[in-house]
Design a protein around this motif. Structure first.
Motif, PDB file in Angstrom:
ATOM      1  N   MET A 163       7.135   8.078   0.163  1.00 40.80           N
ATOM      2  CA  MET A 163       6.282   9.251   0.001  1.00 40.80           C
ATOM      3  C   MET A 163       6.626  10.006  -1.282  1.00 40.80           C
ATOM      4  SD  MET A 163       4.339   9.177   2.715  1.00 40.80           S
ATOM      5  CE  MET A 163       4.378   7.419   2.411  1.00 40.80           C
ATOM      6  N   VAL A 164       7.927  10.075  -1.564  1.00 34.85           N
ATOM      7  CA  VAL A 164       8.371  10.734  -2.792  1.00 34.85           C
ATOM      8  C   VAL A 164       7.848   9.977  -4.008  1.00 34.85           C
ATOM      9  CG1 VAL A 164      10.376  11.350  -4.185  1.00 34.85           C
ATOM     10  CG2 VAL A 164      10.414  11.716  -1.713  1.00 34.85           C
ATOM     11  N   VAL A 165       7.967   8.647  -3.968  1.00 33.97           N
ATOM     12  CA  VAL A 165       7.480   7.826  -5.085  1.00 33.97           C
ATOM     13  C   VAL A 165       5.980   8.035  -5.287  1.00 33.97           C
ATOM     14  CG1 VAL A 165       7.040   5.461  -5.824  1.00 33.97           C
ATOM     15  CG2 VAL A 165       9.273   6.075  -4.912  1.00 33.97           C
ATOM     16  N   ALA A 166       5.205   7.997  -4.190  1.00 32.16           N
ATOM     17  CA  ALA A 166       3.753   8.170  -4.299  1.00 32.16           C
ATOM     18  C   ALA A 166       3.408   9.555  -4.847  1.00 32.16           C
ATOM     19  CB  ALA A 166       3.109   7.961  -2.939  1.00 32.16           C
ATOM     20  N   MET A 167       4.083  10.582  -4.328  1.00 38.93           N
ATOM     21  CA  MET A 167       3.784  11.949  -4.755  1.00 38.93           C
ATOM     22  C   MET A 167       4.114  12.156  -6.230  1.00 38.93           C
ATOM     23  SD  MET A 167       5.292  15.527  -3.229  1.00 38.93           S
ATOM     24  CE  MET A 167       6.949  15.159  -3.813  1.00 38.93           C
ATOM     25  N   VAL A 168       5.304  11.700  -6.643  1.00 37.58           N
ATOM     26  CA  VAL A 168       5.698  11.874  -8.036  1.00 37.58           C
ATOM     27  C   VAL A 168       4.771  11.074  -8.955  1.00 37.58           C
ATOM     28  CG1 VAL A 168       7.541  11.460  -9.713  1.00 37.58           C
ATOM     29  CG2 VAL A 168       8.097  12.354  -7.453  1.00 37.58           C
ATOM     30  N   MET A 174      -1.934   6.016  -4.813  1.00 39.54           N
ATOM     31  CA  MET A 174      -1.091   6.079  -3.616  1.00 39.54           C
ATOM     32  C   MET A 174      -0.813   4.719  -2.981  1.00 39.54           C
ATOM     33  SD  MET A 174      -1.918   9.624  -1.622  1.00 39.54           S
ATOM     34  CE  MET A 174      -3.680   9.390  -1.554  1.00 39.54           C
ATOM     35  N   PRO A 175      -1.831   3.885  -2.717  1.00 42.73           N
ATOM     36  CA  PRO A 175      -1.503   2.590  -2.106  1.00 42.73           C
ATOM     37  C   PRO A 175      -0.688   1.693  -3.028  1.00 42.73           C
ATOM     38  CG  PRO A 175      -3.806   2.640  -2.747  1.00 42.73           C
ATOM     39  CD  PRO A 175      -3.285   4.030  -2.893  1.00 42.73           C
ATOM     40  N   ILE A 176      -0.997   1.774  -4.327  1.00 44.34           N
ATOM     41  CA  ILE A 176      -0.260   0.950  -5.287  1.00 44.34           C
ATOM     42  C   ILE A 176       1.195   1.394  -5.347  1.00 44.34           C
ATOM     43  CG2 ILE A 176      -0.096   0.324  -7.731  1.00 44.34           C
ATOM     44  CD1 ILE A 176      -3.177   0.700  -7.844  1.00 44.34           C
ATOM     45  N   ALA A 177       1.425   2.722  -5.323  1.00 43.75           N
ATOM     46  CA  ALA A 177       2.782   3.252  -5.393  1.00 43.75           C
ATOM     47  C   ALA A 177       3.591   2.894  -4.150  1.00 43.75           C
ATOM     48  CB  ALA A 177       2.736   4.772  -5.573  1.00 43.75           C
ATOM     49  N   VAL A 178       2.929   2.831  -3.008  1.00 43.98           N
ATOM     50  CA  VAL A 178       3.633   2.562  -1.758  1.00 43.98           C
ATOM     51  C   VAL A 178       3.912   1.069  -1.576  1.00 43.98           C
ATOM     52  CG1 VAL A 178       3.429   2.692   0.763  1.00 43.98           C
ATOM     53  CG2 VAL A 178       2.766   4.641  -0.635  1.00 43.98           C
ATOM     54  N   LEU A 179       3.080   0.210  -2.188  1.00 49.26           N
ATOM     55  CA  LEU A 179       3.188  -1.234  -1.963  1.00 49.26           C
ATOM     56  C   LEU A 179       4.594  -1.768  -2.225  1.00 49.26           C
ATOM     57  CD1 LEU A 179      -0.133  -2.758  -3.350  1.00 49.26           C
ATOM     58  CD2 LEU A 179       0.738  -2.937  -1.035  1.00 49.26           C
ATOM     59  N   ASP A 180       5.109  -1.558  -3.431  1.00 45.17           N
ATOM     60  CA  ASP A 180       6.424  -2.099  -3.775  1.00 45.17           C
ATOM     61  C   ASP A 180       7.523  -1.447  -2.952  1.00 45.17           C
ATOM     62  OD1 ASP A 180       5.554  -3.948  -5.590  1.00 45.17           O
ATOM     63  OD2 ASP A 180       5.775  -2.662  -7.335  1.00 45.17           O
ATOM     64  N   ALA A 181       7.338  -0.139  -2.654  1.00 43.98           N
ATOM     65  CA  ALA A 181       8.344   0.548  -1.845  1.00 43.98           C
ATOM     66  C   ALA A 181       8.445  -0.082  -0.459  1.00 43.98           C
ATOM     67  CB  ALA A 181       8.000   2.034  -1.733  1.00 43.98           C
ATOM     68  N   VAL A 182       7.299  -0.477   0.105  1.00 43.61           N
ATOM     69  CA  VAL A 182       7.315  -1.121   1.419  1.00 43.61           C
ATOM     70  C   VAL A 182       7.985  -2.489   1.340  1.00 43.61           C
ATOM     71  CG1 VAL A 182       5.859  -2.076   3.251  1.00 43.61           C
ATOM     72  CG2 VAL A 182       5.316   0.143   2.264  1.00 43.61           C
ATOM     73  N   GLY A 189      -5.549  -6.380  -8.577  1.00 46.49           N
ATOM     74  CA  GLY A 189      -4.137  -6.016  -8.491  1.00 46.49           C
ATOM     75  C   GLY A 189      -3.520  -6.317  -7.140  1.00 46.49           C
ATOM     76  N   LEU A 190      -4.207  -5.961  -6.062  1.00 49.55           N
ATOM     77  CA  LEU A 190      -3.635  -6.121  -4.730  1.00 49.55           C
ATOM     78  C   LEU A 190      -3.594  -7.577  -4.297  1.00 49.55           C
ATOM     79  CD1 LEU A 190      -5.161  -3.072  -2.826  1.00 49.55           C
ATOM     80  CD2 LEU A 190      -2.978  -3.253  -4.010  1.00 49.55           C
ATOM     81  N   ALA A 191      -4.646  -8.339  -4.580  1.00 46.89           N
ATOM     82  CA  ALA A 191      -4.675  -9.736  -4.166  1.00 46.89           C
ATOM     83  C   ALA A 191      -3.594 -10.531  -4.881  1.00 46.89           C
ATOM     84  CB  ALA A 191      -6.052 -10.330  -4.431  1.00 46.89           C
ATOM     85  N   VAL A 192      -3.403 -10.293  -6.161  1.00 49.77           N
ATOM     86  CA  VAL A 192      -2.368 -10.995  -6.906  1.00 49.77           C
ATOM     87  C   VAL A 192      -0.980 -10.540  -6.459  1.00 49.77           C
ATOM     88  CG1 VAL A 192      -1.391 -11.335  -9.201  1.00 49.77           C
ATOM     89  CG2 VAL A 192      -3.837 -11.446  -8.871  1.00 49.77           C
TER      90      VAL A 192
END
Length: 880
Positions: A268-273, A301-309, A778-781
């Motif tokens: 959440m911090v990564v996405a917000m920042v 937001m989804p892109i920022a959360v992807l790698d974190a997950v 981006g997401l599919a790759v």
């Protein structure tokens, strides 16, 4: 990347504080222009909101330049439409009480004016308001006399007076189906404003006044300017509600999977920042927050959360093996460093390609999404390790899978499902590939059904007041969508040959012996003159000589008529005073009406025919264009004795060399506007004007079709370019053309499926749908890179693909599946948005994630099974 992660792990507090300070700095850069004193604020870029689709085109774009120049030339303005409908009264809105309120509303509307920041007057242009109390009733006052009186100079004093207003308006072509509905029971006010971006403020003041009425009538406010400006206001409300809801659901889903509240704060911090830094940079650099850029947070937001997950998922699975934060995070970052870097680069490339589209706001959108993706990657590989290192080992004592054996004995539902998926792809690889091919065939058919279309009014839910107003008024009136068609002399019309031909035709149409004599000698006059003026001078001299030599009064009258006709032709090219040209315009109007595409058109012939009828005692048979230019001129001079003489210049230039048709459409859809454009092109190709003319379009409804067409072609080119770039990057990443092509399969299938579904369900290909192609890339790759990179490593360790498959469908597949569920489900709250573009984004982000994940987990392992002997070469004997 591993170096940065290690540095962040070594100095976690420094990195976390740095992120906070950067966020604060970006917020200050945005806020200072409004907080700082003017001398200082002037050096900073203030926040600018722009919801005008016209700005989807560059300000120097030829069609936009022509649009603005024509609006100025014909003194036309953007319009707010107010409809009044009364279902309870037998006379509809034309009853005493309602018309009294309408009179009061009109007076109020004409006074809505203020000074803007530059000291210029803004608001309603009162002299051009079209309402019962501001337009003339045109009636005959005896032979050769026309009486102009206000249609409703005061509130009606009786029901009979109220009904008379409707009856009188219905007799005037300009007002019928425009001011008064075809059934004579509804009325509409047309309120011109100084600029589109004040329409929300003006409509708000109108609503406040309407709220004081209690006559039982329903008031509707609509129009493209209102829709565009209202969307700009509501999109910020939407961002303040839907984005936090989406993040809250993502947070809840991560808690469900990882069960560690303090740890899942880090994504959440990564996405917000990432969002703060990206939007702060956009605003601080002076870029406007447009319809496109307003959706940047939703995409970031989804892109920022992807790698974190991915990191949390791997950390969740690995921590019980190491029981050491530093060792676990080092292992995780070593495994994920290359896939995360390349997924971020490919996503940035996908959005960066939008910088090459011909649409400025789309360029800004693509550039700053790319910037945001890189920032999200940087924050992910630094803040996540730093955040984990700030946690104590004790707080992680109950974190992660409880051991390999326990997971084998009591696997989770997700683990069991993934295990079966892996087995299925191995056992039925050919069946999966066959199903993919069949699905691709259906998708190709669906893509062929796609309809490119947009309409700013449809950016709102069907229950929105603007949509309700749009439907109600377009059912009763000729249309609330305005398009304007200009007719101007073509270069061909200025040639001597064209002029001579037009003069000869006009003389033969006069039909008198004198006129026919001159027509027969026209070629000799042309050969002896150098230009148009000299030609008319020679013809006038000849006519004058013949008048002097006339044998009798009848002959003199004929030559006098020829002389007067020639004088009219020579009078500065006033081609739209000529009866033949007005009849040509009239025939174009009738043609458009017969196509069923146009609700109504208003043009110069309507004024001429109306005044001509009233000059001749109001007889309906005289509702026609006069037979001579002098007759036309008389009607125009008479009209200029009305209360609104300048209205004439809304239809024709003072030199009468250009005219404009006001075309009312019941639909603002691009497809309908394009059909009208094609219809006009056909008419102009099939019918020769008496004097050659060129036709050009302008108006908001037309502008929308232009930028939409440019966007679609620009998006297609950008996507094709980025597809090739990503393919090259994949070949470089895997050091293999075969593996590079394999990595593009989920992307290709996802794109085909998503856009095939769009075509099959009849969803319009509009602005949000066009932009989503970059997100799908981006997401599919992303998933393909993670799946293939991890599969290659595991296959190398296990010795073969057969042995690697169960391992691949363990932690790596779980990370992908968790991502699909968390982000895909997390953005479903956007479906509750009252704005359709946000619904579209929510649906398709979820669909892209779901299908890209499914394609990676089903199609890739099936292809890898079929082509395993080409993809996985046996390890050499003795190799480690």
């Amino acid at each position: 990347m591993q170096y940065l992660s290690a540095k962040a792990a070594d100095n976690p507090k420094r990195f976390m504080v740095g992120a906070v300070l950067l966020s604060v700095l970006m917020i200050l850069l945005v806020a200072l222009p409004t907080l700082a004193p003017k001398p200082f604020a002037s050096f900073l870029a203030p926040l600018q909101i722009d919801t005008d689709p016209e700005n989807m085109l560059d300000e120097h774009e030829a069609v936009r330049v022509y649009h603005n120049a024509s609006k100025k030339e014909f003194a036309l303005h953007d319009i707010i439409v107010v409809g009044v409908i009364d279902e309870t009264n037998p006379q509809g809105a034309f009853n005493q009480k309602t018309l009294s309120d309408v009179y009061e509303l009109t007076q109020h509307a004409r006074q809505i004016r203020w000074k803007d920041e530059d000291g210029k007057m803004a608001g309603v242009i009162d002299v051009d308001v079209l309402a019962p109390s501001t337009v003339d009733n045109i009636e005959q006052g005896g032979l050769g006399v026309v009486r102009f009186e206000w249609l409703m100079n005061r509130p009606p004093q009786s029901e009979e007076e109220a009904k008379a207003v409707a009856d009188k308006a219905a007799k005037l072509p300009f007002l019928k189906d425009t001011l008064v509905s075809g059934d004579g029971k509804a009325l509409a006010l047309y309120i011109p404003i100084t600029s589109k971006n004040i329409s929300y403020r003006v409509s708000k003041e109108l609503k406040e006044k309407i709220a004081t009425f209690d006559d039982g009538a329903t008031y509707h406010i609509t129009g493209l300017p209102v829709a565009q400006d209202t969307f700009g206001v509501e999109m910020f409300v939407q961002m303040a509600v839907s984005a936090p809801m989406a993040m809250l659901l993502i947070f809840a889903l991560m808690w469900f999977f990882f069960r560690k509240l303090n740890l899942i704060v880090s994504p959440m911090v990564v996405a917000m920042v990432s969002v703060i830094v990206t939007m702060g940079a956009l605003i601080a650099t002076g870029n406007t927050v447009h319809i496109m850029s307003s959706m940047i947070p939703v995409f970031i937001m989804p892109i920022a959360v992807l790698d974190a997950v991915h990191i949390l998922s791997d950390f969740f699975d690995r921590y019980p093996q190491f029981r050491d934060r530093r060792k676990t995070i080092d292992h995780v970052m070593e495994e994920l460093s290359k896939p995360m870097l390349f997924t971020s680069l490919t996503t940035a490339a996908g959005f960066g390609s939008l910088a090459f589209t011909p649409i400025p706001p789309v360029q800004v959108f693509g550039i700053f999404i790319s910037f945001g993706v890189i920032m999200a990657w940087l924050f992910t590989i630094t803040l996540i390790p730093a955040y984990i290192m700030l946690m104590s080992e004790d707080s992680l004592s109950d974190f992660g899978l409880k051991g390999h054996d326990k997971e084998q004995e009591h696997p989770s539902l997700l683990a069991r499902l993934l295990k079966k998926t892996g087995s299925f792809t191995f056992a039925h690889a050919k069946l999966v590939v066959l199903g993919t091919v069949l699905l691709g065939g259906v998708a190709v058919y669906g893509i062929q059904q796609i309809q490119i279309n947009d309409n700013p009014v449809k950016w709102f839910n069907a229950s929105h007041p603007i949509r309700i107003a749009d439907k109600a008024l377009n059912e009763r009136f000729a249309g609330t969508y305005m398009a304007y068609l200009t007719l101007t002399p073509s270069a061909e019309a200025d040639s001597m040959v064209s002029t001579a031909a037009a003069v000869e035709k006009g003389l033969r149409d006069l039909g008198t012996p004198a006129a026919l004599e001159v027509a027969g000698k026209i070629d000799s006059f042309v050969s002896g003159t150098a230009d148009r003026d000299a030609l008319f001078a020679a013809l006038a001299d000849y006519a004058s000589q013949q008048m002097d030599n006339a044998a009798d009064d009848a002959a003199w009258d004929q030559w006098d008529a020829v002389s007067l006709w020639l004088d009219a032709q020579a009078a500065g090219g006033e081609i739209f005073k000529q009866p033949d040209m007005l009849r040509f315009v009239e025939s174009l109007q009738n043609y458009l009406l017969e196509t069923g595409l146009v609700g109504k058109s208003n043009a110069l012939p309507d004024i001429v025919k109306t005044v001509h009828r009233e000059l001749l005692l109001g007889e309906e048979k005289e509702f026609r264009i006069p037979d001579s230019a002098s007759g036309v001129a008389q009607t125009l001079i008479t009209y200029q004795n009305s209360h609104r003489p300048d209205d004439l210049w809304h239809f024709v230039t003072p030199s009468y060399d250009k005219t404009v048709l006001w075309i009312q459409l019941k639909s603002g859809d691009n497809v309908d506007m394009n059909k009208v454009i094609d219809a006009v092109d056909r008419f102009m190709a099939d019918h020769d004007a008496p004097i050659a003319v060129a036709h050009h379009w302008f108006g908001l409804t037309y502008i929308n079709t232009v930028w939409q067409d440019k966007m679609v072609s620009g998006m297609a080119e950008a996507f094709a370019g980025s597809f090739i770039i990503v393919l090259v990057m994949m070949v470089f990443l895997f050091r293999s053309l075969l593996w590079g092509i394999l990595s593009m399969v989920p992307l290709t299938v996802t794109i085909a499926f998503i856009y095939g579904v769009i075509g099959l369900i009849g969803k319009d290909y509009d602005m949000p749908v066009a932009v989503l192609s970059s997100l799908s890339l981006g997401l599919a790759v992303d998933y393909a890179i993670h799946f293939l990179a991890r599969s290659r490593e595991i296959a190398r360790d296990q010795g073969s693909w057969d042995a690697a498959l169960p391992v691949v469908f363990g932690e790596p597949a779980r990370a992908i599946a968790r991502n699909v569920i968390i982000i895909g489900v997390g953005f479903l709250p956007l479906l509750a948005a009252p704005l359709v573009p946000y619904k579209t984004v929510g649906v398709f982000i979820s669909a892209i994630l779901l299908f890209a994940g499914a394609a990676s987990l089903l199609i890739l392992p099936s292809l890898m099974t079929i082509f395993s002997k080409y993809l996985f070469k046996p390890a050499k004997e003795g190799a480690s």
